[in-house]
Design a protein around this motif. Structure first.
Motif, PDB file in Angstrom:
ATOM      1  N   MET A 202       0.844  -1.199   0.000  1.00 33.09           N
ATOM      2  CA  MET A 202       0.000   0.000   0.000  1.00 33.09           C
ATOM      3  C   MET A 202       0.877   1.247   0.000  1.00 33.09           C
ATOM      4  N   GLU A 203       0.408   2.271  -0.670  1.00 28.22           N
ATOM      5  CA  GLU A 203       1.060   3.583  -0.602  1.00 28.22           C
ATOM      6  C   GLU A 203       0.205   4.515   0.250  1.00 28.22           C
ATOM      7  N   LEU A 204       0.851   5.254   1.164  1.00 34.76           N
ATOM      8  CA  LEU A 204       0.146   6.250   1.972  1.00 34.76           C
ATOM      9  C   LEU A 204       0.576   7.650   1.578  1.00 34.76           C
ATOM     10  N   SER A 205      -0.303   8.610   1.797  1.00 35.69           N
ATOM     11  CA  SER A 205       0.079  10.004   1.588  1.00 35.69           C
ATOM     12  C   SER A 205       1.241  10.339   2.515  1.00 35.69           C
ATOM     13  N   SER A 206       2.050  11.296   2.093  1.00 38.35           N
ATOM     14  CA  SER A 206       3.212  11.689   2.897  1.00 38.35           C
ATOM     15  C   SER A 206       2.807  12.059   4.311  1.00 38.35           C
ATOM     16  N   GLU A 207       1.716  12.812   4.430  1.00 36.75           N
ATOM     17  CA  GLU A 207       1.270  13.242   5.755  1.00 36.75           C
ATOM     18  C   GLU A 207       0.901  12.042   6.632  1.00 36.75           C
ATOM     19  N   ASP A 208       0.168  11.115   6.058  1.00 38.41           N
ATOM     20  CA  ASP A 208      -0.246   9.955   6.848  1.00 38.41           C
ATOM     21  C   ASP A 208       0.947   9.060   7.179  1.00 38.41           C
ATOM     22  N   TYR A 209       1.857   8.924   6.205  1.00 39.77           N
ATOM     23  CA  TYR A 209       3.035   8.077   6.434  1.00 39.77           C
ATOM     24  C   TYR A 209       3.924   8.667   7.519  1.00 39.77           C
ATOM     25  N   ARG A 210       4.182   9.969   7.416  1.00 44.89           N
ATOM     26  CA  ARG A 210       5.099  10.578   8.387  1.00 44.89           C
ATOM     27  C   ARG A 210       4.495  10.622   9.784  1.00 44.89           C
ATOM     28  N   ARG A 211       3.155  10.760   9.866  1.00 46.97           N
ATOM     29  CA  ARG A 211       2.527  10.720  11.191  1.00 46.97           C
ATOM     30  C   ARG A 211       2.808   9.368  11.848  1.00 46.97           C
ATOM     31  N   LEU A 212       2.624   8.278  11.080  1.00 46.23           N
ATOM     32  CA  LEU A 212       2.934   6.951  11.614  1.00 46.23           C
ATOM     33  C   LEU A 212       4.402   6.852  12.005  1.00 46.23           C
ATOM     34  N   ALA A 213       5.268   7.383  11.150  1.00 41.43           N
ATOM     35  CA  ALA A 213       6.710   7.285  11.421  1.00 41.43           C
ATOM     36  C   ALA A 213       7.080   8.062  12.682  1.00 41.43           C
ATOM     37  N   ARG A 214       6.496   9.251  12.853  1.00 43.96           N
ATOM     38  CA  ARG A 214       6.808  10.036  14.060  1.00 43.96           C
ATOM     39  C   ARG A 214       6.335   9.306  15.308  1.00 43.96           C
ATOM     40  N   LEU A 215       5.124   8.752  15.249  1.00 43.67           N
ATOM     41  CA  LEU A 215       4.595   8.040  16.412  1.00 43.67           C
ATOM     42  C   LEU A 215       5.445   6.800  16.712  1.00 43.67           C
TER      43      LEU A 215
ATOM     44  N   THR B  12       8.547   6.348  16.025  1.00 42.75           N
ATOM     45  CA  THR B  12       9.889   6.744  16.460  1.00 42.75           C
ATOM     46  C   THR B  12       9.901   7.221  17.907  1.00 42.75           C
ATOM     47  N   THR B  13       8.775   7.830  18.339  1.00 38.42           N
ATOM     48  CA  THR B  13       8.797   8.474  19.652  1.00 38.42           C
ATOM     49  C   THR B  13       8.016   7.723  20.719  1.00 38.42           C
ATOM     50  N   GLY B  14       7.305   6.676  20.363  1.00 37.58           N
ATOM     51  CA  GLY B  14       6.508   6.010  21.390  1.00 37.58           C
ATOM     52  C   GLY B  14       6.071   4.636  20.945  1.00 37.58           C
ATOM     53  N   LYS B  15       4.912   4.251  21.415  1.00 42.29           N
ATOM     54  CA  LYS B  15       4.384   2.929  21.097  1.00 42.29           C
ATOM     55  C   LYS B  15       3.999   2.885  19.612  1.00 42.29           C
ATOM     56  N   PRO B  16       4.418   1.839  18.885  1.00 41.50           N
ATOM     57  CA  PRO B  16       4.095   1.791  17.451  1.00 41.50           C
ATOM     58  C   PRO B  16       2.587   1.852  17.212  1.00 41.50           C
ATOM     59  N   PRO B  17       2.151   2.716  16.327  1.00 45.18           N
ATOM     60  CA  PRO B  17       0.725   2.760  16.015  1.00 45.18           C
ATOM     61  C   PRO B  17       0.251   1.473  15.350  1.00 45.18           C
ATOM     62  N   VAL B  18      -1.013   1.184  15.522  1.00 39.42           N
ATOM     63  CA  VAL B  18      -1.643   0.032  14.885  1.00 39.42           C
ATOM     64  C   VAL B  18      -2.492   0.545  13.733  1.00 39.42           C
ATOM     65  N   ILE B  19      -2.359  -0.079  12.580  1.00 38.97           N
ATOM     66  CA  ILE B  19      -3.163   0.343  11.429  1.00 38.97           C
ATOM     67  C   ILE B  19      -3.884  -0.859  10.837  1.00 38.97           C
ATOM     68  N   SER B  20      -4.913  -0.556  10.069  1.00 41.65           N
ATOM     69  CA  SER B  20      -5.587  -1.633   9.340  1.00 41.65           C
ATOM     70  C   SER B  20      -5.597  -1.302   7.858  1.00 41.65           C
ATOM     71  N   LEU B  21      -5.341  -2.315   7.065  1.00 40.00           N
ATOM     72  CA  LEU B  21      -5.296  -2.163   5.603  1.00 40.00           C
ATOM     73  C   LEU B  21      -6.253  -3.154   4.962  1.00 40.00           C
ATOM     74  N   GLU B  22      -6.876  -2.697   3.884  1.00 36.63           N
ATOM     75  CA  GLU B  22      -7.748  -3.601   3.136  1.00 36.63           C
ATOM     76  C   GLU B  22      -7.564  -3.328   1.650  1.00 36.63           C
ATOM     77  N   ILE B  23      -7.244  -4.346   0.910  1.00 38.32           N
ATOM     78  CA  ILE B  23      -7.138  -4.231  -0.551  1.00 38.32           C
ATOM     79  C   ILE B  23      -7.932  -5.376  -1.161  1.00 38.32           C
ATOM     80  N   ALA B  24      -8.968  -5.024  -1.913  1.00 41.98           N
ATOM     81  CA  ALA B  24      -9.714  -6.039  -2.660  1.00 41.98           C
ATOM     82  C   ALA B  24      -9.359  -5.878  -4.132  1.00 41.98           C
ATOM     83  N   ALA B  25      -8.832  -6.935  -4.718  1.00 41.67           N
ATOM     84  CA  ALA B  25      -8.449  -6.909  -6.133  1.00 41.67           C
ATOM     85  C   ALA B  25      -8.563  -8.327  -6.672  1.00 41.67           C
ATOM     86  N   HIS B  26      -8.807  -8.430  -7.961  1.00 45.28           N
ATOM     87  CA  HIS B  26      -8.854  -9.783  -8.553  1.00 45.28           C
ATOM     88  C   HIS B  26      -8.083  -9.807  -9.866  1.00 45.28           C
TER      89      HIS B  26
END
Lengths: 544, 544
Positions: B254-267, B269-283
């Motif tokens: 998955m690709e995330l927007s820079s803002e969303d990616y860096r928010r995860l990276a900052r969190l 780096t500085t604390g408890k790793p964030p938990v995310i959920s991903l869903e991709i439906a493709a055939h």
């Protein structure tokens, strides 16, 4: 002294407007404040906690709509920071605000003619959808009641697109920008007072119209209303102002990105109306209609010397993390407190730090503070939100409150996350020399400019309106106004760390100097109802 | 003649580069083509079908990834348009491409420390998630195999953030722009041929690395991989190149927007790793590995006179509607056919219209056409995608195909939806006078410039590489390169209707003149392996 030189040299290297050798400005002041300013610079630039705190607030806690559960979480965090940094008199003050509303989740999809996830933002204080609403759209742009008749009988079961789609219009100016010398110089002008009796009448009417429109649509059997974002390029914001518990929106109200909105509009105009699905999960606490702002002090040594103050608004909109508006400036206010506390010295005057709320719905927190502490006007204190804001500054006479003569200076920070470039003197010509003196150590960081002009829309405005020395800083615009302000990209990425450190350092030094200065900022006379600039003018009765 | 005057006057009013009076250029040509050009101008500007067709394609059908079901839907639509407009020899031609892959839906949310919907785009040809994957993230930037060891044993059960977060960097240049005279003049230069033996080696390696990375992560027990968008401000794109059925990605990507990616990276780096959920439906449809491009002709009167041709690539990426890249230019190619058919006259040479595919994965459709009709090179025809593209133009000798001498001119349109400002002569000095003559009626519409330089990355490139007269137009950049290209805002809103009419008109007129001209565009000699520009140079073996 080595430490001072290093700190100033570091500042020059980081923010250097001038690459040529220049006098060490802090060293040139020649009084006891010098060493303290040097310490402030060192602490603010080389030991900054601002970005780490900003990440805790923006990334970890997120947006802070006034009178929401998330605002309360953030408020607890801020009060904890003030406590950690050893401030006193830490407390919240409440005022009547409006509905406690909390956005839980949302979704917007096109279902027919094909499946697309759209970029959407619920309009703040919208009713929820209670599940997913799926219906065909109808393009029915309405901006005043006179437009209703055209659509009567055509809206039943529809999701109504209420904005004109228009055509995309893209600016040919840079979206990210720093002020150059000419632009700063152009700000230095005296703004003649205007004489509009109700400058925000149009805003107030548009808020009322959103509610009237929702009532009309509901009475026609429509199932939801959708507006177009006022920005392009996938940005949405979701500002909403219907906070009065007795005058709520009665239909779910979603904002779509311009691209998604216009795609629907084109399809509806040229063929079979597309079908979309909307979902808004939100909950309210109807028992809670009051909001809080936050106060913390660094106590002064001379109780008779009055106090100085800094503030930013802690509330935000809901589309992203409220970083540049106004979370980072709020963190900068906290950081200025930390920096000053690190001096280990007591100021002559108390330094008060305020984190406002309700700013986005009409400076409501700072109005409440003014009414409680500084000055009152003959206004309807039961009016809600924009109705309260729109007429507040036009009512006379002004009655002084208990702290009116005590507040010696108020500095507000709410022009995004760009570094400080100077300060607006707000037509207070007599205050310019002292402001210039206090900013002069920071000319090398680009912050030395004092301009005569006024600026509005931020929490210093109604202090100025009652004749108090409330000021707003000039900041580099960056991409604040062009795309970030209120939008779904208002994240910490749009707050450059170097700008943030600089702003906290300058704010701390301004507060320290204002708190210890023998001279105080002069004030204009207590404002009274102004005469018309042109006594022969007749107002157009149709003008908003 | 009244009609001609009106048409030219309309063109000047719409696109007027010159506000002063000027000669009526179409009337100045002085031969039988004049009246036909005037008719083309009238039809193209005052009776345009381009935007209505563009809405049917972009809004109604949407993105067109090569060898997807939606590409086939769009292809049927385009073939129908060619039929409606009375073209002949309407057909598809197939070539080996890669996996038939179809994106159905996707979602990306942060779950801890708080709930956010993120802006995300699955990387094309990623495996699906088969439901929702919820896991903590780990920030583990890896860009080459040497980085793997650092993370071995740490990735099990994790969603891996594989990009460096970096710091946001915003351009201070305008994001929307039209070319001025100086910029056009600066394009007029001779580009000395380079002598890189494998100019796309780095691209090819990076595609292979994505697969190797997915294999490593899977072997370590990671559950998904996430990269950062290369754009800021909420934009995502999802380009992916692993189309070879035998060399697929093995982990959801998955690709995330820079803002969303860096928010995860900052969190993280500085604390408890964030938990995310991903869903991709493709055939996928594994039985179908071939793609099609589309061909349609307006037959010429002289079978011995050869043919001229225009094309754009009908395929797009998946993040939005593929409007400016390259749906609108494809619609302009169709519109040029319609305009020419409206003349009611038969050209001397056949005019062929091509809508390519596989362009985004390496000009694969036009390569296939070249190999079938124009020229072959000693290449591995079983190579997939980027591997096939990267080395194609470097292999010698070139063998002429059946149509090599028949193709008299090829005009490609693939620089966004901005109006035509001129044409690149592609170092073909001898061709400049004729190109200038054909463009001269359109100087008043801003399209009169012929520049010597080359341009690459579009479907004329490999025609040039075998010595054929393939050209690409200069177009106003608008916001194509700065934010729209490949992104989730590539919608019809970024194609100004006036620009679209102008481009269709100019293209139709260029084709009509090239099809009827007595003179034909001169060609360079058949290319052979070039000598090194500096025979003493030793290549750096580590250089990509």
């Amino acid at each position: 002294m080595q430490r001072t030189l290093l700190a100033v040299a570091t500042a020059t290297a980081l923010f250097g407007q001038l690459l040529v050798a220049q006098p060490l400005r802090a060293a040139a002041l020649g009084d006891a404040t010098d060493a303290q300013i040097a310490k402030i610079v060192n602490e603010g630039l080389s030991h900054s906690q601002a970005m780490a705190n900003a990440s805790e607030l923006m990334d970890g806690i997120g947006p802070r709509l006034t009178n929401s559960e998330n605002f309360d979480r953030a408020a607890d965090w801020a009060l904890g920071k003030f406590k950690t940094y050893g401030l006193s008199n830490i407390h919240k003050e409440s005022y009547p605000f409006g509905v406690n509303w909390n956005l839980d989740s949302w979704d917007a999809k096109m279902v027919q003619p094909r499946a697309i996830t759209m970029r959407a933002m619920p309009v703040a204080w919208t009713p929820p959808t209670n599940g997913t609403i799926t219906a065909p759209v109808i393009l029915a742009p309405m901006s005043k009641k006179e437009h209703f008749d055209k659509w009567r009988g055509k809206l039943s079961g529809k999701i109504v697109l209420v904005s004109l789609p228009g055509e995309a219009s893209q600016s040919e100016k840079p979206q990210f920008h720093r002020l150059d010398g000419k632009e700063l110089a152009d700000l230095d002008k005296y703004d003649l007072p205007g004489d509009e009796s109700q400058p925000y009448k149009g805003f107030s009417k548009s808020v009322a119209f959103a509610r009237e429109l929702s009532q009309f649509l509901k009475s026609e059997g429509a199932v939801a209303m959708v507006r177009k974002s006022y920005r392009e390029n996938g940005l949405v914001s979701g500002e909403g102002y219907n906070i009065d518990p007795a005058k709520r929106l009665v239909l779910p109200f979603m904002e779509l990105s311009s691209e998604d909105y216009r795609r629907l509009a084109r399809l509806e105009t040229t063929g079979k109306p597309p079908v979309i699905s909307l979902e808004i999960a939100a909950h309210t606490n109807d028992a809670d209609t009051s909001a809080d702002y936050l106060i913390a002090d660094i106590a002064g040594s001379d109780p008779k010397a009055g106090y100085v103050m800094a503030g930013g608004h802690f509330d935000s909109w809901i589309a992203a993390d409220g970083a540049t508006d106004d979370g980072v400036p709020s963190v900068i206010v906290i950081e200025a407190a930390r920096i000053i506390r690190s001096l280990g010295a007591q100021p002559k005057r108390t330094i008060r730090f305020a984190l406002w709320s309700g700013e986005e719905q009409g400076l409501l927190g700072s109005i409440a503070y003014i009414e409680k502490h500084l000055a009152t006007r003959p206004v309807d204190r039961n009016a809600y939100g924009v109705e309260r804001f729109a007429t507040w500054a036009t009512q006379f006479p002004i009655t002084k409150g208990p702290d009116y003569d005590q507040l010696k200076a108020y500095f507000n920070l709410d022009n995004g996350a760009g570094k400080i470039r100077g300060i607006y003197a707000e037509n207070n010509i007599a205050a310019e020399p002292l402001l210039k003196k206090w900013l002069s150590p920071f000319a090398g960081m680009g912050a030395g400019t004092v301009v005569g002009s006024r600026t509005g829309g931020t929490d210093h405005e109604f202090m100025q309106a009652v004749g108090l020395p409330g000021f707003e800083f000039i900041q580099d615009p960056l991409d604040y106004g062009s795309r970030v302000h209120h939008s779904n990209i208002d994240t910490l990425d749009h707050a450059p760390p170097d700008d943030v450190r600089q702003a906290a350092t300058v704010l701390a030094a301004m507060l320290w100097q204002a708190a210890n200065s023998d001279a105080v900022l002069p004030r204009p006379p207590l404002p009274t109802a102004p005469s018309k600039s042109n006594p022969f003018r007749i107002d157009d009765p149709d003008k908003d």
